[in-house]
Motif scaffolding. Structure first.
Motif, PDB file in Angstrom:
ATOM      1  N   ALA A 120       0.855  -1.203   0.000  1.00  0.00           N
ATOM      2  CA  ALA A 120       0.000   0.000   0.000  1.00  0.00           C
ATOM      3  C   ALA A 120       0.880   1.238   0.000  1.00  0.00           C
ATOM      4  CB  ALA A 120      -0.899   0.022   1.230  1.00  0.00           C
ATOM      5  N   ILE A 121       0.357   2.308  -0.560  1.00  0.00           N
ATOM      6  CA  ILE A 121       1.080   3.585  -0.552  1.00  0.00           C
ATOM      7  C   ILE A 121       0.174   4.699  -0.055  1.00  0.00           C
ATOM      8  CG2 ILE A 121       2.790   3.069  -2.348  1.00  0.00           C
ATOM      9  CD1 ILE A 121      -0.256   5.133  -3.198  1.00  0.00           C
ATOM     10  N   GLY A 122       0.798   5.811   0.290  1.00  0.00           N
ATOM     11  CA  GLY A 122       0.041   7.000   0.683  1.00  0.00           C
ATOM     12  C   GLY A 122       0.286   7.373   2.126  1.00  0.00           C
ATOM     13  N   PRO A 138       2.471  10.130  -3.418  1.00  0.00           N
ATOM     14  CA  PRO A 138       2.712   8.693  -3.583  1.00  0.00           C
ATOM     15  C   PRO A 138       1.750   8.051  -4.580  1.00  0.00           C
ATOM     16  CG  PRO A 138       2.680   9.285  -1.255  1.00  0.00           C
ATOM     17  CD  PRO A 138       2.294  10.512  -1.997  1.00  0.00           C
ATOM     18  N   GLU A 139       0.485   8.497  -4.570  1.00  0.00           N
ATOM     19  CA  GLU A 139      -0.543   7.924  -5.448  1.00  0.00           C
ATOM     20  C   GLU A 139      -0.134   8.002  -6.919  1.00  0.00           C
ATOM     21  OE1 GLU A 139      -1.052   9.887  -2.916  1.00  0.00           O
ATOM     22  OE2 GLU A 139      -2.649   9.066  -1.653  1.00  0.00           O
ATOM     23  N   GLN A 140       0.648   9.047  -7.263  1.00  0.00           N
ATOM     24  CA  GLN A 140       1.096   9.200  -8.645  1.00  0.00           C
ATOM     25  C   GLN A 140       1.921   7.985  -9.082  1.00  0.00           C
ATOM     26  OE1 GLN A 140      -0.191  11.552 -10.531  1.00  0.00           O
ATOM     27  NE2 GLN A 140       0.776  10.385 -12.181  1.00  0.00           N
ATOM     28  N   TYR A 151      -0.060  -7.700  -7.899  1.00  0.00           N
ATOM     29  CA  TYR A 151      -1.028  -8.165  -6.903  1.00  0.00           C
ATOM     30  C   TYR A 151      -0.969  -7.259  -5.692  1.00  0.00           C
ATOM     31  CZ  TYR A 151      -0.875 -12.029 -10.093  1.00  0.00           C
ATOM     32  OH  TYR A 151      -0.936 -12.768 -11.244  1.00  0.00           O
ATOM     33  N   GLU A 152      -2.145  -6.777  -5.268  1.00  0.00           N
ATOM     34  CA  GLU A 152      -2.170  -5.848  -4.140  1.00  0.00           C
ATOM     35  C   GLU A 152      -3.525  -5.874  -3.450  1.00  0.00           C
ATOM     36  OE1 GLU A 152      -2.530  -1.650  -5.019  1.00  0.00           O
ATOM     37  OE2 GLU A 152      -3.057  -2.024  -7.105  1.00  0.00           O
ATOM     38  N   PRO A 153      -3.535  -5.576  -2.148  1.00  0.00           N
ATOM     39  CA  PRO A 153      -4.816  -5.385  -1.473  1.00  0.00           C
ATOM     40  C   PRO A 153      -5.544  -4.224  -2.133  1.00  0.00           C
ATOM     41  CG  PRO A 153      -3.012  -5.459   0.120  1.00  0.00           C
ATOM     42  CD  PRO A 153      -2.390  -5.388  -1.231  1.00  0.00           C
ATOM     43  N   ILE A 154      -6.886  -4.181  -1.989  1.00  0.00           N
ATOM     44  CA  ILE A 154      -7.586  -3.050  -2.595  1.00  0.00           C
ATOM     45  C   ILE A 154      -7.521  -1.822  -1.696  1.00  0.00           C
ATOM     46  CG2 ILE A 154      -9.183  -4.714  -3.663  1.00  0.00           C
ATOM     47  CD1 ILE A 154     -11.460  -3.245  -2.146  1.00  0.00           C
ATOM     48  N   HIS A 155      -7.193  -2.034  -0.438  1.00  0.00           N
ATOM     49  CA  HIS A 155      -7.195  -0.904   0.501  1.00  0.00           C
ATOM     50  C   HIS A 155      -5.908  -0.092   0.425  1.00  0.00           C
ATOM     51  CE1 HIS A 155      -4.365  -2.942   3.140  1.00  0.00           C
ATOM     52  NE2 HIS A 155      -5.125  -4.017   3.135  1.00  0.00           N
ATOM     53  N   GLY A 156      -5.864   0.963   1.223  1.00  0.00           N
ATOM     54  CA  GLY A 156      -4.699   1.838   1.219  1.00  0.00           C
ATOM     55  C   GLY A 156      -3.775   1.609   2.398  1.00  0.00           C
ATOM     56  N   SER A 157      -3.018   2.631   2.735  1.00  0.00           N
ATOM     57  CA  SER A 157      -1.941   2.524   3.719  1.00  0.00           C
ATOM     58  C   SER A 157      -2.439   2.667   5.155  1.00  0.00           C
ATOM     59  CB  SER A 157      -0.895   3.585   3.419  1.00  0.00           C
ATOM     60  OG  SER A 157      -1.524   4.856   3.388  1.00  0.00           O
ATOM     61  N   ALA A 158      -3.748   2.866   5.322  1.00  0.00           N
ATOM     62  CA  ALA A 158      -4.372   2.941   6.652  1.00  0.00           C
ATOM     63  C   ALA A 158      -3.539   3.742   7.653  1.00  0.00           C
ATOM     64  CB  ALA A 158      -4.651   1.520   7.184  1.00  0.00           C
ATOM     65  N   PRO A 159      -3.331   5.019   7.392  1.00  0.00           N
ATOM     66  CA  PRO A 159      -2.477   5.822   8.286  1.00  0.00           C
ATOM     67  C   PRO A 159      -2.984   5.840   9.727  1.00  0.00           C
ATOM     68  CG  PRO A 159      -3.149   7.109   6.340  1.00  0.00           C
ATOM     69  CD  PRO A 159      -3.874   5.808   6.268  1.00  0.00           C
ATOM     70  N   ASP A 160      -4.299   5.630   9.889  1.00  0.00           N
ATOM     71  CA  ASP A 160      -4.854   5.675  11.260  1.00  0.00           C
ATOM     72  C   ASP A 160      -4.371   4.540  12.146  1.00  0.00           C
ATOM     73  OD1 ASP A 160      -6.312   4.050   9.494  1.00  0.00           O
ATOM     74  OD2 ASP A 160      -8.206   4.295  10.564  1.00  0.00           O
ATOM     75  N   ILE A 161      -3.898   3.435  11.554  1.00  0.00           N
ATOM     76  CA  ILE A 161      -3.418   2.324  12.395  1.00  0.00           C
ATOM     77  C   ILE A 161      -1.962   1.950  12.081  1.00  0.00           C
ATOM     78  CG2 ILE A 161      -5.713   1.314  12.814  1.00  0.00           C
ATOM     79  CD1 ILE A 161      -4.916  -0.812  10.627  1.00  0.00           C
ATOM     80  N   ALA A 174      -2.565  -4.193  11.802  1.00  0.00           N
ATOM     81  CA  ALA A 174      -3.273  -4.281  10.507  1.00  0.00           C
ATOM     82  C   ALA A 174      -3.636  -5.729  10.198  1.00  0.00           C
ATOM     83  CB  ALA A 174      -2.395  -3.726   9.397  1.00  0.00           C
ATOM     84  N   ASN A 175      -4.736  -5.905   9.526  1.00  0.00           N
ATOM     85  CA  ASN A 175      -5.137  -7.234   9.065  1.00  0.00           C
ATOM     86  C   ASN A 175      -4.292  -7.589   7.829  1.00  0.00           C
ATOM     87  OD1 ASN A 175      -6.427  -9.527   8.191  1.00  0.00           O
ATOM     88  ND2 ASN A 175      -8.495  -8.730   8.505  1.00  0.00           N
ATOM     89  N   PRO A 176      -3.500  -8.652   7.902  1.00  0.00           N
ATOM     90  CA  PRO A 176      -2.636  -8.999   6.767  1.00  0.00           C
ATOM     91  C   PRO A 176      -3.329  -9.862   5.709  1.00  0.00           C
ATOM     92  CG  PRO A 176      -2.201 -10.499   8.580  1.00  0.00           C
ATOM     93  CD  PRO A 176      -3.310  -9.576   9.053  1.00  0.00           C
TER      94      PRO A 176
END
Ligand code: NAD
Ligand code: IPM
Ligand code: MN
Length: 345
Positions: free
Chosen positions: A73-75, A86-88, A269-279, A285-287
Motif C-alpha cells: 500500500a502507498i500513501g 505517492p498515489e502518482q 497483486y495488491e490489497p484493494i485498501h490503502g496505507s491505513a495511516p490511522d493504524i 493491521a489485518n494482513p
C-alpha cells in the motif's frame, strides 16, 4: 526456474502487511517446492523519500523484468499538500505496465458471515468479481486546477473499453456466466459508448448473460442483493468506489485482495485498501488482504493452484478458530494472525 518477484512495500501499514505476505509465501513455497527470489524496491512515499519520485526508475525497471509484482500500500497524510504524491506512483506503474484489468474478488468466508453488518440472508451466496478498468478514464485524463475553476476529463477509446469487457466475459465463462456492466449512460458519453460496446461484445459470448445497471442503483444492489452479481465490469472510477463498497459485505477492507493484468507481461497483486495511516506502525493491521493477494499471484502468474488453495484454506481455518484482527472486532495483531495462518497451512 526461479521466479523473480518484485516487492513494493510502500507506506503506512504497507511494510507490516508485506512482511506477513512474504512469510506466508515462504512457508507455502517450502511445501509446494516453488522456487522464487524477491527483490524489494522503493515505491510511493518511500520512493519520494529515497529518490524524489514515487516510482523511481530503478523500481520501474525491476518491475518490468519481474515475473510478478507484489504491492502492499502507498500513501501518507504527510504528502497531502506536496507537489508529488505517492498515489502518482501507483497510477504510473499501472500505466507503464499496461495493467488494464484489475480483478477484485468478493467472497465471504463462512467464519466472517456473522460479522458482516448485513443480515445473513442478504449475504448468503455472495461470490462475485469486480473487473475494474485500470488504465483509462478520468484517472488518466487532463486535470486542471485553477483558482476559481477546475477540470477533469474522462476519456475512453473503443479499444480500451472492448478489451476490459472481453476480459469480464472471459472470466464469466469460467464462473456463473453472467456479466453485469455498470455505467452512467443516462448522463455520460463514455458510458453510452461503453453500453453499446458491451452489447456488441456480448454477441461473441452467446453462453454468457449480459445485464446493464446504472452505477447509482448498482451501488444500492450491492448492499440489498449482492448475490445477484457474478462478474461486474465497470470503468476505473466506478470500479474504485464500488470495490471499496463491496468490502462492507465481508465486514472489512482488510480481507480484500486484487490482481492487475496486462495483455502480456508481469501482473501486479495488491490489497484493494490503502496505507491505513490511522493504524500504521501499531502492528495491528489485518494482513489477510495481502496474504490472499499472494494466493492470487501463485494461481494467476505461476499456475500454483495447490499453493493458492492452501493459503485460502488456511485463512478460512484461522478465521474459523476465532483468530480475528481488530478490524473484525478481535484482538489478534498482525504477527499473531500471520503465524496462525502459517500454522494452519
Ligand atoms: P484506507 O484503505 O487506507 O483505509 C480505510 C479504513 O480501512 C481505515 O480506517 C483503515 O484503518 C482501514 N483498513 C484498511 N486496510 C486495513 C487493514 N489491512 N487492516 C485493518 N484495517 C484496515 O483508505 P484511506 O484512509 O482513504 O486512504 C489512506 C491512504 O491510502 C491515502 O493516501 C490513499 O490515497 C491511499 N490508498 C492507497 C491504495 C493503494 O496503495 N493501492 C489504495 C487506497 C488508498
Ligand atoms: C485503489 C486506490 C487508488 C485508486 C488510489 C490510491 C490512487 O484507491 O487502488 O483502489 O483510486 O485506484
Ligand atoms: Mn480504491
Amino acid at each position: 526456474m526461479t521466479k523473480k518477484i518484485v516487492t513494493l512495500a510502500g507506506d503506512g501499514i504497507g511494510p507490516e502487511i508485506m512482511a506477513a505476505g512474504l512469510e506466508v509465501l515462504e512457508a507455502v513455497a517450502q511445501k509446494i517446492d516453488f522456487a522464487y527470489e524477491t527483490q524489494a524496491k522503493a515505491f510511493g512515499g518511500a520512493g519520494i523519500d529515497a529518490s524524489g519520485h514515487p516510482l523511481p526508475a530503478a523500481t520501474l525497471e525491476a518491475a518490468k523484468s519481474a515475473d510478478a509484482i507484489l504491492l502492499a500500500a502507498i500513501g501518507s497524510p504527510q504528502y497531502d499538500k506536496a507537489p508529488v504524491r505517492p498515489e502518482q506512483g501507483l497510477l504510473s506503474i499501472r500505466k507503464e505496465l499496461n495493467l488494464f484489468a484489475n480483478i477484485r474478488p468478493v467472497k465471504i468466508f463462512d467464519a466472517l458471515k456473522h460479522l458482516s453488518p448485513l443480515k445473513p440472508e442478504r449475504i448468503d451466496g455472495v461470490d462475485f468479481v469486480v473487473v475494474r478498468e485500470l488504465t483509462g478514464g478520468i484517472y488518466f485524463g487532463e486535470h486542471t486546477l485553477n483558482e476559481d475553476s477546475a477540470h477533469d476529463s474522462n476519456d475512453y477509446s473503443s479499444d480500451e473499453i472492448r478489451r476490459i469487457l472481453r476480459k469480464a466475459f472471459d472470466i464469466a465463462r469460467g464462473r456463473s456466466k453472467k456479466v453485469t456492466s455498470i455505467d452512467k449512460q443516462n448522463v455520460l458519453a463514455t458510458s453510452k459508448l461503453w453500453r453499446k460496446l458491451a452489447d456488441e461484445v456480448a454477441r461473441d459470448y452467446p453462453d454468457v448473460t449480459l445485464e446493464h445497471q446504472l452505477v447509482d442503483s448498482a451501488a444500492m444492489i450491492m448492499i440489498t442483493n449482492p448475490a445477484r452479481f457474478d462478474v461486474v465490469v465497470t470503468e476505473n472510477l466506478f470500479g474504485d468506489i464500488l470495490s471499496d463498497e463491496s468490502s462492507v459485505l465481508p465486514g472489512t477492507l482488510g480481507v480484500m485482495p486484487s490482481a492487475s493484468h496486462s495483455e502480456s507481461g508481469p501482473s501486479l497483486y495488491e490489497p484493494i485498501h490503502g496505507s491505513a495511516p490511522d493504524i500504521a506502525g501499531q502492528g495491528i493491521a489485518n494482513p489477510i488482504s495481502m496474504i490472499l493477494s499472494v494466493a492470487m499471484m501463485l494461481r494467476d502468474s505461476f499456475g500454483q493452484m495447490a499453493g493458492a488453495e492452501m493459503i485460502e484454506k488456511a485463512v478460512d481455518k484461522t478465521l474459523m478458530k476465532g483468530i480475528l484482527t481488530h478490524d473484525l472486532g478481535g484482538s489478534a495483531d498482525t504477527k499473531q494472525m500471520t503465524r496462525s495462518i502459517i500454522a494452519n497451512l
